[in-house]
Design a protein around this motif. Structure first.
Motif, PDB file in Angstrom:
ATOM      1  N   GLY A 117      43.490  20.812 -20.328  1.00  0.00           N
ATOM      2  CA  GLY A 117      43.522  21.519 -19.053  1.00  0.00           C
ATOM      3  C   GLY A 117      44.762  21.193 -18.240  1.00  0.00           C
ATOM      4  O   GLY A 117      45.319  22.069 -17.561  1.00  0.00           O
ATOM      5  N   GLY A 118      45.216  19.929 -18.295  1.00  0.00           N
ATOM      6  CA  GLY A 118      46.398  19.527 -17.544  1.00  0.00           C
ATOM      7  C   GLY A 118      47.661  20.241 -17.987  1.00  0.00           C
ATOM      8  O   GLY A 118      48.357  20.878 -17.161  1.00  0.00           O
ATOM      9  N   PRO A 119      48.014  20.182 -19.280  1.00  0.00           N
ATOM     10  CA  PRO A 119      49.221  20.883 -19.735  1.00  0.00           C
ATOM     11  C   PRO A 119      49.164  22.394 -19.554  1.00  0.00           C
ATOM     12  O   PRO A 119      50.204  23.020 -19.327  1.00  0.00           O
ATOM     13  CB  PRO A 119      49.293  20.508 -21.229  1.00  0.00           C
ATOM     14  CG  PRO A 119      48.554  19.218 -21.328  1.00  0.00           C
ATOM     15  CD  PRO A 119      47.454  19.302 -20.318  1.00  0.00           C
ATOM     16  N   ARG A 166      44.510  12.804 -27.090  1.00  0.00           N
ATOM     17  CA  ARG A 166      43.093  13.138 -26.940  1.00  0.00           C
ATOM     18  C   ARG A 166      42.770  14.470 -27.595  1.00  0.00           C
ATOM     19  O   ARG A 166      41.679  14.650 -28.151  1.00  0.00           O
ATOM     20  CB  ARG A 166      42.736  13.165 -25.450  1.00  0.00           C
ATOM     21  CG  ARG A 166      42.991  11.831 -24.746  1.00  0.00           C
ATOM     22  CD  ARG A 166      42.588  11.884 -23.287  1.00  0.00           C
ATOM     23  NE  ARG A 166      42.934  10.650 -22.595  1.00  0.00           N
ATOM     24  CZ  ARG A 166      42.200   9.532 -22.629  1.00  0.00           C
ATOM     25  NH1 ARG A 166      41.078   9.511 -23.328  1.00  0.00           N
ATOM     26  NH2 ARG A 166      42.574   8.451 -21.971  1.00  0.00           N
ATOM     27  N   ILE A 167      43.710  15.403 -27.547  1.00  0.00           N
ATOM     28  CA  ILE A 167      43.498  16.690 -28.208  1.00  0.00           C
ATOM     29  C   ILE A 167      43.457  16.507 -29.723  1.00  0.00           C
ATOM     30  O   ILE A 167      42.715  17.205 -30.428  1.00  0.00           O
ATOM     31  CB  ILE A 167      44.609  17.678 -27.815  1.00  0.00           C
ATOM     32  CG1 ILE A 167      44.589  17.921 -26.301  1.00  0.00           C
ATOM     33  CG2 ILE A 167      44.459  18.997 -28.554  1.00  0.00           C
ATOM     34  CD1 ILE A 167      45.773  18.693 -25.774  1.00  0.00           C
ATOM     35  N   ALA A 168      44.238  15.552 -30.234  1.00  0.00           N
ATOM     36  CA  ALA A 168      44.285  15.306 -31.681  1.00  0.00           C
ATOM     37  C   ALA A 168      42.912  14.937 -32.248  1.00  0.00           C
ATOM     38  O   ALA A 168      42.650  15.135 -33.438  1.00  0.00           O
ATOM     39  CB  ALA A 168      45.288  14.195 -31.987  1.00  0.00           C
ATOM     40  N   ASN A 169      42.018  14.399 -31.406  1.00  0.00           N
ATOM     41  CA  ASN A 169      40.677  14.047 -31.877  1.00  0.00           C
ATOM     42  C   ASN A 169      39.940  15.228 -32.480  1.00  0.00           C
ATOM     43  O   ASN A 169      39.149  15.072 -33.410  1.00  0.00           O
ATOM     44  CB  ASN A 169      39.835  13.488 -30.720  1.00  0.00           C
ATOM     45  CG  ASN A 169      40.316  12.125 -30.264  1.00  0.00           C
ATOM     46  OD1 ASN A 169      40.886  11.364 -31.030  1.00  0.00           O
ATOM     47  ND2 ASN A 169      40.068  11.813 -28.997  1.00  0.00           N
ATOM     48  N   THR A 170      40.204  16.423 -31.931  1.00  0.00           N
ATOM     49  CA  THR A 170      39.475  17.602 -32.386  1.00  0.00           C
ATOM     50  C   THR A 170      40.208  18.366 -33.484  1.00  0.00           C
ATOM     51  O   THR A 170      39.616  19.233 -34.117  1.00  0.00           O
ATOM     52  CB  THR A 170      39.231  18.564 -31.207  1.00  0.00           C
ATOM     53  OG1 THR A 170      40.492  18.990 -30.695  1.00  0.00           O
ATOM     54  CG2 THR A 170      38.443  17.878 -30.111  1.00  0.00           C
ATOM     55  N   VAL A 171      41.470  18.116 -33.662  1.00  0.00           N
ATOM     56  CA  VAL A 171      42.249  18.832 -34.681  1.00  0.00           C
ATOM     57  C   VAL A 171      42.259  18.016 -35.966  1.00  0.00           C
ATOM     58  O   VAL A 171      41.616  18.357 -36.956  1.00  0.00           O
ATOM     59  CB  VAL A 171      43.681  19.110 -34.183  1.00  0.00           C
ATOM     60  CG1 VAL A 171      44.462  19.918 -35.222  1.00  0.00           C
ATOM     61  CG2 VAL A 171      43.642  19.853 -32.852  1.00  0.00           C
ATOM     62  N   THR A 172      42.988  16.965 -35.977  1.00  0.00           N
ATOM     63  CA  THR A 172      43.000  16.004 -37.075  1.00  0.00           C
ATOM     64  C   THR A 172      43.650  14.727 -36.581  1.00  0.00           C
ATOM     65  O   THR A 172      44.680  14.773 -35.904  1.00  0.00           O
ATOM     66  CB  THR A 172      43.763  16.525 -38.313  1.00  0.00           C
ATOM     67  OG1 THR A 172      43.903  15.453 -39.255  1.00  0.00           O
ATOM     68  CG2 THR A 172      45.131  17.056 -37.950  1.00  0.00           C
ATOM     69  N   ARG A 173      43.038  13.592 -36.917  1.00  0.00           N
ATOM     70  CA  ARG A 173      43.592  12.327 -36.453  1.00  0.00           C
ATOM     71  C   ARG A 173      44.858  11.934 -37.207  1.00  0.00           C
ATOM     72  O   ARG A 173      45.499  10.935 -36.898  1.00  0.00           O
ATOM     73  CB  ARG A 173      42.529  11.225 -36.540  1.00  0.00           C
ATOM     74  CG  ARG A 173      41.582  11.274 -35.350  1.00  0.00           C
ATOM     75  CD  ARG A 173      40.529  10.213 -35.411  1.00  0.00           C
ATOM     76  NE  ARG A 173      39.411  10.626 -36.249  1.00  0.00           N
ATOM     77  CZ  ARG A 173      38.327   9.872 -36.462  1.00  0.00           C
ATOM     78  NH1 ARG A 173      38.235   8.682 -35.911  1.00  0.00           N
ATOM     79  NH2 ARG A 173      37.352  10.311 -37.220  1.00  0.00           N
ATOM     80  N   LEU A 332      45.343  25.795 -32.649  1.00  0.00           N
ATOM     81  CA  LEU A 332      46.181  26.933 -32.264  1.00  0.00           C
ATOM     82  C   LEU A 332      46.614  26.831 -30.800  1.00  0.00           C
ATOM     83  O   LEU A 332      47.762  27.155 -30.455  1.00  0.00           O
ATOM     84  CB  LEU A 332      45.419  28.233 -32.505  1.00  0.00           C
ATOM     85  CG  LEU A 332      45.172  28.600 -33.978  1.00  0.00           C
ATOM     86  CD1 LEU A 332      44.283  29.829 -34.079  1.00  0.00           C
ATOM     87  CD2 LEU A 332      46.493  28.830 -34.702  1.00  0.00           C
ATOM     88  N   ALA A 333      45.694  26.387 -29.939  1.00  0.00           N
ATOM     89  CA  ALA A 333      46.048  26.239 -28.527  1.00  0.00           C
ATOM     90  C   ALA A 333      47.122  25.175 -28.346  1.00  0.00           C
ATOM     91  O   ALA A 333      48.078  25.362 -27.580  1.00  0.00           O
ATOM     92  CB  ALA A 333      44.803  25.881 -27.721  1.00  0.00           C
ATOM     93  N   GLY A 336      50.430  26.524 -29.961  1.00  0.00           N
ATOM     94  CA  GLY A 336      50.972  27.611 -29.160  1.00  0.00           C
ATOM     95  C   GLY A 336      51.569  27.125 -27.851  1.00  0.00           C
ATOM     96  O   GLY A 336      52.632  27.590 -27.433  1.00  0.00           O
ATOM     97  N   LEU A 337      50.881  26.167 -27.220  1.00  0.00           N
ATOM     98  CA  LEU A 337      51.386  25.640 -25.952  1.00  0.00           C
ATOM     99  C   LEU A 337      52.682  24.859 -26.162  1.00  0.00           C
ATOM    100  O   LEU A 337      53.630  24.991 -25.378  1.00  0.00           O
ATOM    101  CB  LEU A 337      50.330  24.750 -25.312  1.00  0.00           C
ATOM    102  CG  LEU A 337      50.652  24.188 -23.922  1.00  0.00           C
ATOM    103  CD1 LEU A 337      50.957  25.317 -22.943  1.00  0.00           C
ATOM    104  CD2 LEU A 337      49.504  23.327 -23.417  1.00  0.00           C
ATOM    105  N   ALA A 338      52.727  24.058 -27.219  1.00  0.00           N
ATOM    106  CA  ALA A 338      53.946  23.294 -27.510  1.00  0.00           C
ATOM    107  C   ALA A 338      55.113  24.233 -27.805  1.00  0.00           C
ATOM    108  O   ALA A 338      56.246  24.011 -27.332  1.00  0.00           O
ATOM    109  CB  ALA A 338      53.711  22.349 -28.691  1.00  0.00           C
TER     110      ALA A 338
END
Length: 365
Positions: A117-119, A166-173, A332-333, A336-338
């Motif tokens: 949410g921050g970025p 923290r986002i990496a937790n849901t994608v792949t560590r 993807l989020a 895409g944001l990066a």
């Protein structure tokens, strides 16, 4: 701040000395003025603006704080949507700002949702600033937008405790491994001591978690106090018994349906029960009193008991269980944001050459 210049050593020494003093007194000042959470955010933002204005132009200082503010508001809004209470943003000059969650997320998806949410909101604010720069062709707005994009891009690094970690937790560590190597390269490139400290702590955490797996269970302690006016105590022998009130306390612990854990402590001497919300779920090991004090100089006179709650954090085996669909959504989020941030930095780079003199004045070069 990324991309800042290297002022003279004496100047940095003055900033550090003044900053250490002011930051040490901010909470005390807030308490005295009774400003509350909103007041502390406004006061810390004002202090941050003064620091940046001392180093750079005041217009630029205000712009940087606004970029940081929108980034933190993104976290606040995301946390509220998930029903997790948070503190107001607290600004720390040259470190950005921070908010604290009053309880931990129940799963990695919630953690990643709050993190991204921050970025997202921060990048949107920087893009609005860039649009203003395109419309006015004013170099100041290009500079503020540039800082906003860099701030959010750095936060996307897959390094704990940055948002990307923290986002990496849901994608792949495995993204943490990428952050381990890319992080040190960025540290060397921008020559940031603060980012190096974050990277070093992240590296140590990875080592302890995946390489050196200690078998010793971690234990934590919550400290608190219960105080009761003496004229409300019914036990006629409370004055004598109070000094002897040290040791184990009766308690009850339970969790509500939303995952929050509470501990209710009973102080039998005064017939009171205090309800404490734990920051995270845990196995309660011990609840005990460490001593009782008499506050004779207060009106009314009070009896104060200090207590400690010893607990071991509950390790939820399902915390990192994420569906394939959610992994793709966050992946993807994130990507895409990066990519968007890199594209915006490239677009601003095309506009920088005419404004080299101003940018150098802003960064103290």
């Amino acid at each position: 701040m990324a991309g800042q210049g290297k002022p003279e050593k004496s100047r940095w020494w003055g900033v550090s000395a003044i900053g250490a003093f002011i930051l040490a007194q901010v909470k005390t000042l807030v308490s005295i003025l009774q400003l509350g959470k909103t007041g502390s955010a406004i006061l810390s933002a004002g202090v941050a603006i003064l620091f940046y204005a001392w180093m750079y132009q005041w217009e630029f200082a205000i712009g940087v704080v606004i970029m940081v503010l929108f980034h933190e508001f993104g976290h606040v809004l995301a946390a509220r949507r998930k029903g997790i209470p948070v503190t107001a943003p607290f600004f720390i000059p040259f470190l950005g700002a921070l908010i604290m969650m009053k309880r931990n997320p129940r799963d990695a998806v919630t953690e990643a949702y709050i993190a991204i949410g921050g970025p997202i909101l921060g990048s949107a604010a920087a893009f609005v600033c860039l649009c203003i720069a395109w419309a006015t062709n004013h170099p100041l707005f290009y500079s503020i937008a540039y800082i906003g994009f860099v701030l959010n891009l750095i936060n996307l690094l897959p390094i704990h405790p940055l948002d990307g970690g923290r986002i990496a937790n849901t994608v792949t560590r495995w993204m943490w491994v990428a952050g381990l190597f890319s992080g040190i390269l960025i540290v060397i490139y921008i020559k940031s001591i603060l980012l190096f400290i974050v990277w070093a702590l992240f590296t140590i955490d990875l080592f302890l978690r995946f390489v050196w797996r200690g078998s010793k269970e971690a234990n934590y302690t919550v400290y608190g106090r219960m105080d009761v006016p003496c004229n409300q105590i019914e036990d006629p022998d409370w004055l004598v018994k109070g000094y002897q009130y040290k040791g184990e306390l009766d308690y009850t612990t339970y969790c509500e349906l939303d995952g929050r854990q509470f501990v209710e402590i009973r102080w039998e001497l005064v017939g009171r029960v205090k309800r404490i919300e734990m920051q995270e779920q845990g196995i309660i090991r011990r609840v005990h009193s460490t001593g009782v004090e008499y506050k004779w100089n207060q009106i009314p006179k009070r009896l104060v008991m200090k207590y400690e709650i010893d607990y071991a954090p509950y390790e939820n085996d399902q915390y990192y269980v994420v569906s394939r669909l959610m992994r793709w959504k966050f992946g993807l989020a994130y990507g895409g944001l990066a990519l968007f941030l890199l594209l915006m930095l490239w677009a601003i780079g095309e506009q920088l050459p005419p404004y080299t003199r101003l940018l150098h004045s802003l960064t103290g070069r």
